[in-house]
Scaffold this active site. Structure first.
Site, PDB file in Angstrom:
ATOM      1  N   GLY A 100       0.822  -1.210   0.000  1.00 20.71           N
ATOM      2  CA  GLY A 100       0.000   0.000   0.000  1.00 20.71           C
ATOM      3  C   GLY A 100       0.851   1.253   0.000  1.00 20.71           C
ATOM      4  O   GLY A 100       1.748   1.416   0.828  1.00 20.71           O
ATOM      5  N   ALA A 101       0.566   2.146  -0.945  1.00 22.81           N
ATOM      6  CA  ALA A 101       1.290   3.417  -1.027  1.00 22.81           C
ATOM      7  C   ALA A 101       0.360   4.544  -0.610  1.00 22.81           C
ATOM      8  O   ALA A 101       0.174   5.527  -1.329  1.00 22.81           O
ATOM      9  CB  ALA A 101       1.838   3.628  -2.436  1.00 22.81           C
ATOM     10  N   ASN A 146       1.511  -1.448  -4.836  1.00 22.77           N
ATOM     11  CA  ASN A 146       0.308  -0.598  -4.802  1.00 22.77           C
ATOM     12  C   ASN A 146      -0.551  -0.877  -6.024  1.00 22.77           C
ATOM     13  O   ASN A 146      -0.059  -1.237  -7.078  1.00 22.77           O
ATOM     14  CB  ASN A 146       0.704   0.885  -4.779  1.00 22.77           C
ATOM     15  CG  ASN A 146      -0.450   1.782  -4.359  1.00 22.77           C
ATOM     16  OD1 ASN A 146      -1.058   1.562  -3.314  1.00 22.77           O
ATOM     17  ND2 ASN A 146      -0.767   2.761  -5.175  1.00 22.77           N
ATOM     18  N   VAL A 152      -3.264  -6.652  -3.880  1.00 20.53           N
ATOM     19  CA  VAL A 152      -2.965  -7.648  -2.843  1.00 20.53           C
ATOM     20  C   VAL A 152      -4.219  -8.483  -2.602  1.00 20.53           C
ATOM     21  O   VAL A 152      -5.292  -7.940  -2.352  1.00 20.53           O
ATOM     22  CB  VAL A 152      -2.525  -6.955  -1.540  1.00 20.53           C
ATOM     23  CG1 VAL A 152      -2.287  -7.987  -0.439  1.00 20.53           C
ATOM     24  CG2 VAL A 152      -1.285  -6.112  -1.785  1.00 20.53           C
ATOM     25  N   GLU A 155     -16.773  18.010   5.213  1.00 19.77           N
ATOM     26  CA  GLU A 155     -15.876  18.665   4.250  1.00 19.77           C
ATOM     27  C   GLU A 155     -16.442  18.593   2.838  1.00 19.77           C
ATOM     28  O   GLU A 155     -16.344  19.550   2.067  1.00 19.77           O
ATOM     29  CB  GLU A 155     -14.476  18.039   4.318  1.00 19.77           C
ATOM     30  CG  GLU A 155     -13.768  18.331   5.644  1.00 19.77           C
ATOM     31  CD  GLU A 155     -12.267  18.058   5.574  1.00 19.77           C
ATOM     32  OE1 GLU A 155     -11.885  16.988   5.078  1.00 19.77           O
ATOM     33  OE2 GLU A 155     -11.493  18.927   6.020  1.00 19.77           O
ATOM     34  N   LYS A 199      -5.318  24.555   7.817  1.00 21.92           N
ATOM     35  CA  LYS A 199      -5.635  23.320   7.096  1.00 21.92           C
ATOM     36  C   LYS A 199      -4.696  23.130   5.907  1.00 21.92           C
ATOM     37  O   LYS A 199      -4.155  22.050   5.677  1.00 21.92           O
ATOM     38  CB  LYS A 199      -7.092  23.379   6.611  1.00 21.92           C
ATOM     39  CG  LYS A 199      -7.547  22.199   5.777  1.00 21.92           C
ATOM     40  CD  LYS A 199      -7.895  21.005   6.642  1.00 21.92           C
ATOM     41  CE  LYS A 199      -8.432  19.859   5.797  1.00 21.92           C
ATOM     42  NZ  LYS A 199      -8.653  18.665   6.621  1.00 21.92           N
TER      43      LYS A 199
END
Lengths: 401, 401
Positions: B10-11, B37, B81, B170, B375
C-alpha cells in the site's frame, strides 16, 4: 393607431436576422413586432458540435436575445409554439395565444430518424444547448466510470456517429481533438477508445467535392476515426447499434446526425409540407397564405440548376431573413412588389477539428489551415450581420491561425 | 549477500512515509525493499472531497509514485494484494507471489456500510481518484440532464451525504462552493438544488468541540445545507434514501461517508481484527507476528486517556510510517529494541469550503480564514515530509489567504 402585428416564431438564424433588421428600420415604428422563442437566448446551431464534444464552452455559442434585440422596439415572449391557426391568424403558445397580421415561421428543425427503431429513445442529437451539454457530460461519464467497473465495459468507450454529413463529420473532428484530453484526464489508453462514423449513402459528405471528401476522410482516419460507408443502420438499442448486415456494435453513445426535418408544428398546423418543410413561393410566403413567411429549416426551396432542394443551411436562413425583412417592410408600407429570393451560395466549409478544415469558396477548393480560418470568418460574419463589431468581439472566433 | 526482504503493501500515507524514509537510510543498501500498490500513483485521501465536488483537479491530489520514490532503491510493483500468507511469509498479488522477511501492511480502508441494504449497490464513496472522478461526473450529469427531461425530475438535484463526520462535512462544504457554479453553467435556479447531510449520531462531527460543531453547522446551513441529525438511514434504493422514520427522500446521488473499516485482506488473511483493523502492539507489530507491521487504517490503537480507539487519520498514519521505518531499520541492523508508538495529535482542522474551516490546534479553537490557512499548512506539511520543498511547490496548496 391600428398598427399591423408582426409575429416572428423562432429566434434561430433566420428569425434573429428578421428581428434585428426590422428593429433598425421604420417598421419598428409602423408595426408592432413580437419575437417568440423557447429560450431567452439565441444559439448558433452550426457551432454546436464543439460544445457537444467539449472543445468549446456552450456559452460561446449563445447570446441573450435582449443583448441583440432591443425589447423596446421588438417585444420578446419566451414560449413554446404549439400550433399556427393560419385561418384565424392566431398562434397558440404553451401559455397564451397571439394574433398576427403577418407571421414569420422560423421554427427550425428536428432530427430525421427515418423511423429507424430505437433512435428516438436511445440516440443523442446535436440540436440545442441543452442537448449538447448532455452529450458532453454523457461522454465524460463513460470515461469516468470506465476504471470503476470491471465488468460490462463493452461499448463504454465506443462512440458511434450516425451520419457522415456535415454535422457528423464536424463532430467527429472535434471528438478526435477531445478524446486524447479525456484519455489523459481519466488515465485511459487512447487505443481503448473507438470513434465510428457510419453513413448509409455511398460516400461521406454526400454532394461535396470528391477530392475534398477524400482529404477529410484521410485527416479523420489518421486521427483514429473508423468509417463505415454505404452502411445503413437498422436499429438502435440501449447498448448497441445494429447495422444493415446484422453486425452489432456495442456502444453506450450514439449521436444521430443524419439530417433534419422541419419542426412538427408545420405538419400539426395543416400546412402542405415535405418532411416538415413548406415549399415556399419565390417571395418566401407559404402557398395560399399572403400573410405567412417561412424561412430557415422549415422552408423548402429548389435549386433550379440541379432541380433538387437546397439543403437547409445557416447561410440560406440568414439570407432569407434579410429578404423576409425587406418584404415585411414593403407590406407594412402598403407596397405589393415583393423581393424574389434566390440563395447566393458564397461557399461551404466544414471544420475537421483543430486547425483542419475543407471547403469551397466560390469555385475554389480550400484545405487545412486556410480553410479553418475561412470557417471562422464565416462564423464571425454572421455575428457581424447580427450585432456588428461589438458582437464579433464579444462572441467571435478570434484566434484565426 | 542474503539481504532481508522488506515488502510494503500500500502506497497510502503510511506506506509512502515508510518507503521514503527507508530509501534515505542505510536500509536501502542493507535490505531489498519492495513497495506494492494498486495504482502507479499515490493520492492524498484527505483531499478527495475536493475533486469529488469538482472544486479541485484530481491530479492535484496525486503524484506518480516514482516521482517521489527512487525505484533504484525501492522496487515498485503495481498490483492488487489478494492475501497475506502470514505463516509462509508470502503475499499473494493478482499476478504474482512475493516472499518477505518483514512486511508492512498499509492497505487502507473501505467504506463501512453497517450492512445497510442498498449502500453497496447504490451509494458513492469518497475513496479513490477513480471513485471521486465518478462522483464529479455523476453530479454534473444530473445537472446536464435536468433541462432535457420534463418528467421524472424528482431527486435529480437532491444530493444526500450520509454521515456528518469529517469527510461528510468537508464534502458538504465543497458542494456549497460548487453548486452555484453548476447552476450557472446549466441554467438552473439555485433553489432547485438540495444538499442534505444525514447523521445517525446525536451530533454532527461526533467527538468534536461543541462550539466548533455549532459554528460549522451555521456556516453550512447559511449556504443551504439541510441537516438531519440523530437520523439513521434504513435503506438506500436506486432512486431514494429511506430514513429510520420511514421518510423517503428521492435522490439520484447518495455519497456515503459514515466511516471506514480496514481492508478486507486483513480478515481474509485470518488476522484477529475489529472491523478489519488489527489491534497492534506498541511497536506497531501484529500480535504474534514479529515480522509484520501494520500501520494506517488497518491498525487499531487505543487512546489511553479515553480508553477508546483513535479514529484512523492521515496524521496518525504518517507518524506510524516514521516509527515503522525506524523499527525496520533497527531490525535490519539486528537490534531488538523497538520504538514504542504513541500518536502526537497536533491538531485537527476540517475545511468547510472556500475560506471557511474549523479546528483545534493544541488546545486552541480556530475558525474561518485562519483555520482554513492552517488546514492548508497541514496538507503542505505532509508533502514536505514526503518530498521536501520541491514537492510542496509542485503539489502544495499555496494560496493561503
Amino acid at each position: 393607431m391600428n398598427k399591423p402585428k408582426i409575429v416572428i416564431l423562432g429566434a434561430g438564424y433566420g428569425g434573429m436576422i428578421v428581428a434585428s433588421r426590422l428593429q433598425k428600420s421604420t417598421v419598428a415604428k409602423d408595426a408592432e413586432i413580437t419575437l417568440v422563442n423557447r429560450h431567452d437566448y439565441h444559439y448558433q446551431t452550426t457551432w454546436l458540435h464543439e460544445p457537444a464534444a467539449g472543445t468549446m464552452h456552450h456559452d460561446k455559442t449563445r447570446m441573450k436575445i435582449d443583448s441583440v434585440i432591443d425589447t423596446k422596439k421588438v417585444n420578446f415572449i419566451k414560449g413554446d409554439v404549439k400550433e399556427i391557426k393560419k385561418d384565424e391568424k392566431k398562434v397558440v403558445l404553451d401559455e397564451m395565444v397571439l394574433d398576427y397580421d403577418y407571421l414569420v415561421v422560423g421554427l427550425g428543425a428536428i432530427p430525421e430518424t427515418f423511423g429507424i427503431p430505437g433512435v428516438k429513445e436511445h440516440a443523442f442529437a446535436i440540436r440545442s444547448v441543452n442537448s449538447v451539454r448532455l452529450i458532453k457530460e454523457h461522454i465524460e461519464y463513460q470515461f469516468a466510470s470506465y476504471n470503476k467497473q470491471a465488468a460490462d465495459q463493452d461499448g463504454k468507450l465506443t462512440f458511434v456517429i450516425a451520419g457522415a454529413g456535415f454535422t457528423g463529420i464536424e463532430f467527429a473532428g472535434e471528438m478526435t481533438e477531445r478524446i486524447p484530453e479525456l484519455c489523459e484526464y481519466y488515465d485511459i489508453p487512447r487505443e481503448k477508445v473507438r470513434i465510428l462514423s457510419i453513413e448509409a449513402a455511398p460516400t461521406a459528405l454526400p454532394g461535396f467535392d470528391e477530392e475534398l471528401v477524400e482529404y477529410a476522410m484521410n485527416v479523420l482516419e489518421s486521427r483514429g476515426v473508423e468509417f463505415k460507408i454505404s452502411m445503413p443502420i437498422k436499429e438502435v438499442t440501449a447498448d448497441s447499434v445494429i447495422l444493415n448486415d446484422d453486425t452489432e456494435i456495442k456502444t453506450n453513445t450514439i449521436v444521430w446526425t443524419t439530417g433534419v426535418r422541419g419542426n412538427p408544428v408545420i405538419e400539426d398546423s395543416g400546412f402542405d409540407s415535405m418532411r416538415g418543410r413548406i415549399k415556399v413561393e419565390k417571395d418566401l410566403r407559404a402557398p395560399g397564405y399572403e400573410d405567412i413567411f417561412v424561412i430557415g429549416d422549415c422552408a423548402l426551396i429548389i435549386n433550379e440548376e440541379t432541380e433538387r432542394p437546397y439543403p437547409p443551411t445557416a447561410q440560406i436562413a440568414i439570407q432569407q431573413g434579410a429578404a423576409c425583412a425587406n418584404n415585411l417592410k414593403a407590406l407594412v408600407e402598403g407596397k405589393k412588389e415583393m423581393e424574389q429570393f434566390t440563395p447566393d451560395i458564397k461557399g461551404t466549409v466544414a471544420s475537421l477539428g483543430g486547425k483542419e478544415a475543407i471547403g469551397i469558396v466560390g469555385t475554389r477548393k480550400i484545405y487545412g489551415n486556410s480553410a479553418s480560418a475561412v470557417k471562422k470568418m464565416i462564423d464571425n460574419r454572421y455575428l457581424f450581420l447580427l450585432g456588428g463589431m461589438p458582437l464579433v468581439i464579444k462572441k467571435g472566433k478570434l484566434k484565426m491561425f
